[in-house]
Design a protein around this motif. Structure first.
Motif, mmCIF file in Angstrom:
data_model
loop_
_atom_site.group_PDB
_atom_site.id
_atom_site.type_symbol
_atom_site.label_atom_id
_atom_site.label_comp_id
_atom_site.label_asym_id
_atom_site.label_seq_id
_atom_site.Cartn_x
_atom_site.Cartn_y
_atom_site.Cartn_z
ATOM 1 N N PRO A 119 33.813 -29.372 10.759
ATOM 2 C CA PRO A 119 33.654 -30.510 11.669
ATOM 3 C C PRO A 119 34.977 -30.854 12.353
ATOM 4 N N VAL A 120 34.905 -31.263 13.616
ATOM 5 C CA VAL A 120 36.108 -31.683 14.343
ATOM 6 C C VAL A 120 36.013 -33.125 14.811
ATOM 7 N N ARG A 121 34.878 -33.758 14.562
ATOM 8 C CA ARG A 121 34.726 -35.183 14.831
ATOM 9 C C ARG A 121 33.898 -35.806 13.716
ATOM 10 N N GLU A 122 33.831 -37.123 13.681
ATOM 11 C CA GLU A 122 33.071 -37.802 12.647
ATOM 12 C C GLU A 122 31.573 -37.595 12.861
ATOM 13 N N LEU A 123 30.785 -37.870 11.813
ATOM 14 C CA LEU A 123 29.338 -37.771 11.881
ATOM 15 C C LEU A 123 28.795 -38.745 12.929
ATOM 16 N N GLN A 124 27.871 -38.247 13.783
ATOM 17 C CA GLN A 124 27.333 -39.065 14.862
ATOM 18 C C GLN A 124 25.813 -39.017 14.872
ATOM 19 N N SER A 125 25.202 -40.036 15.477
ATOM 20 C CA SER A 125 23.745 -40.082 15.602
ATOM 21 C C SER A 125 23.279 -39.159 16.719
ATOM 22 N N THR A 126 22.126 -38.563 16.522
ATOM 23 C CA THR A 126 21.518 -37.715 17.548
ATOM 24 C C THR A 126 20.270 -38.399 18.094
ATOM 25 N N ILE A 127 19.776 -37.860 19.180
ATOM 26 C CA ILE A 127 18.491 -38.313 19.701
ATOM 27 C C ILE A 127 17.375 -37.719 18.849
ATOM 28 N N SER A 128 16.174 -38.193 19.044
ATOM 29 C CA SER A 128 15.023 -37.700 18.292
ATOM 30 C C SER A 128 14.447 -36.451 18.955
ATOM 31 N N PRO A 129 13.636 -35.673 18.217
ATOM 32 C CA PRO A 129 12.954 -34.532 18.836
ATOM 33 C C PRO A 129 12.096 -34.946 20.030
ATOM 34 N N TRP A 130 11.401 -36.088 19.918
ATOM 35 C CA TRP A 130 10.575 -36.555 21.028
ATOM 36 C C TRP A 130 11.426 -36.844 22.261
ATOM 37 N N HIS A 131 12.600 -37.461 22.084
ATOM 38 C CA HIS A 131 13.450 -37.737 23.231
ATOM 39 C C HIS A 131 13.931 -36.444 23.884
ATOM 40 N N ALA A 132 14.168 -35.395 23.081
ATOM 41 C CA ALA A 132 14.564 -34.104 23.641
ATOM 42 C C ALA A 132 13.471 -33.547 24.542
ATOM 43 N N ILE A 133 12.218 -33.615 24.068
ATOM 44 C CA ILE A 133 11.091 -33.134 24.873
ATOM 45 C C ILE A 133 10.942 -33.979 26.127
ATOM 46 N N ARG A 134 11.085 -35.274 25.987
ATOM 47 C CA ARG A 134 10.963 -36.173 27.127
ATOM 48 C C ARG A 134 12.037 -35.877 28.175
ATOM 49 N N SER A 135 13.248 -35.578 27.722
ATOM 50 C CA SER A 135 14.325 -35.233 28.659
ATOM 51 C C SER A 135 13.983 -33.963 29.436
ATOM 52 N N MET A 136 13.433 -32.970 28.731
ATOM 53 C CA MET A 136 13.030 -31.737 29.400
ATOM 54 C C MET A 136 11.964 -32.012 30.445
ATOM 55 N N TYR A 137 11.007 -32.874 30.101
ATOM 56 C CA TYR A 137 9.904 -33.166 31.026
ATOM 57 C C TYR A 137 10.404 -33.905 32.267
ATOM 58 N N THR A 138 11.208 -34.927 32.068
ATOM 59 C CA THR A 138 11.702 -35.707 33.211
ATOM 60 C C THR A 138 12.692 -34.911 34.059
ATOM 61 N N ASP A 139 13.352 -33.918 33.454
ATOM 62 C CA ASP A 139 14.268 -33.052 34.201
ATOM 63 C C ASP A 139 13.561 -31.818 34.771
ATOM 64 N N ARG A 140 12.229 -31.814 34.700
ATOM 65 C CA ARG A 140 11.401 -30.716 35.235
ATOM 66 C C ARG A 140 11.723 -29.362 34.580
ATOM 67 N N GLU A 141 12.009 -29.408 33.280
ATOM 68 C CA GLU A 141 12.276 -28.191 32.523
ATOM 69 C C GLU A 141 11.055 -27.739 31.726
ATOM 70 N N LEU A 142 9.949 -28.482 31.852
ATOM 71 C CA LEU A 142 8.697 -28.103 31.201
ATOM 72 C C LEU A 142 7.658 -27.799 32.278
ATOM 73 N N GLU A 197 9.819 -39.207 16.311
ATOM 74 C CA GLU A 197 10.636 -40.061 17.160
ATOM 75 C C GLU A 197 11.838 -40.609 16.389
ATOM 76 N N LYS A 198 12.116 -40.029 15.209
ATOM 77 C CA LYS A 198 13.240 -40.467 14.400
ATOM 78 C C LYS A 198 14.513 -39.726 14.802
ATOM 79 N N THR A 199 15.636 -40.426 14.801
ATOM 80 C CA THR A 199 16.922 -39.808 15.112
ATOM 81 C C THR A 199 17.482 -39.120 13.862
#
Length: 275
Positions: A188-211, A62-64
């Motif tokens: 790179p074409v923009r500055e370094l940015q924070s990403t979501i966590s692996p868990w949030h990626a899976i959660r997005s797939m689940y809530t978007d009915r992609e799993l 769950e770490k970004t």
């Protein structure tokens, strides 16, 4: 065109890229500040997944992380390499930016998996066989007993795209042919940015009915995928790559989630691998 005009041209191109990426971020349907409040608690969603027969990796973090937008200038990098491929019969497709080649002499591929990969690595790393071959790493999740897939490396991460792929075909314990596409150097074409966590990626797939129900998450990995093309440059964005196995058919699909926004990418990002 003098040196100063070239500098101005590149400045204008990167400004246009920056404007485009700014618009994409503003249009993003997901707010990173509201990630943990819009989709319910992690515990309840994990329970729902278990009820639907969806298995998750035990080490799903769950770490970004942090990452960049990248750009690669589109060019025919491979066409100039044909003359140096003295140990294969090679042809170049400009429309696909791809070289297809077959070995002129038999290259035997035998032994266990480790021995096979050692032989393939020796073959691809020889510039008389494969141009830019040292810039590619083996991807087991996209390979089979006859098709060995390698993805292009960069100093910022691996690139998972048809424009940056090496596929070696093995038949009857011999290298039959290979196909390679090459994206070139990325920056790179923009500055370094924070990403979501692996868990949030899976959660997005689940809530978007992609799993789908009765599926298994095999692996989740941060890498780069193609976003768009702007004024002759390919723009890459960080994506969480998610390998999903259907428990019934055993088919494996690779899906991608925008690592900045959590949006599931739908266009040219999902395919099945039959093991």
């Amino acid at each position: 065109m003098d040196h100063r005009r070239i500098e101005w041209l590149f400045l204008i191109i990167f400004l246009l890229i920056d404007i485009y990426l700014g618009i994409e971020i503003l249009r993003s349907p997901v707010s990173l500040s509201s990630i943990d409040t819009t989709n319910g608690s992690s515990a309840s969603i994990r329970q729902e997944m278990r009820a639907d027969g969806i298995d998750l990796p035990s080490n799903l973090s769950e770490k970004t992380a942090t990452s960049y937008y990248l750009a690669a200038k589109n060019s025919d990098y491979l066409s100039d390499k044909l003359s140096s491929l003295t140990q294969v019969n090679a042809s170049y497709s400009k429309s696909q930016n791809m070289i297809t080649a077959t070995p002129r002499s038999t290259v035997e591929v035998k032994g266990n998996k480790k021995a096979i990969l050692a032989t393939l690595k020796q073959f691809k790393d020889d510039e008389r066989n494969v141009p830019f071959g040292k810039n590619y790493s083996y991807e087991e999740s996209m390979s089979s007993d006859e098709t060995y897939t390698f993805v292009q490396d960069s100093e910022y991460g691996k690139i998972y795209n048809n424009s940056a792929l090496l596929t070696i075909i093995v038949k009857d314990h011999k290298i039959s042919s290979y196909m390679i596409s090459y994206l070139g150097t990325v920056k790179p074409v923009r500055e370094l940015q924070s990403t979501i966590s692996p868990w949030h990626a899976i959660r997005s797939m689940y809530t978007d009915r992609e799993l789908a129900n009765n599926s298994r998450i095999i692996k989740v990995k941060l890498a780069y995928s193609k976003l768009t093309v702007v004024h002759g440059s390919t723009i890459l964005l960080p994506t969480w790559l998610v390998w999903v196995e259907n428990k019934n058919s055993k088919n494996i699909s690779l899906k991608r989630v925008n690592a900045f926004t959590g949006q599931v990418l739908a266009t040219n990002t999902t395919y099945s691998i039959n093991n």
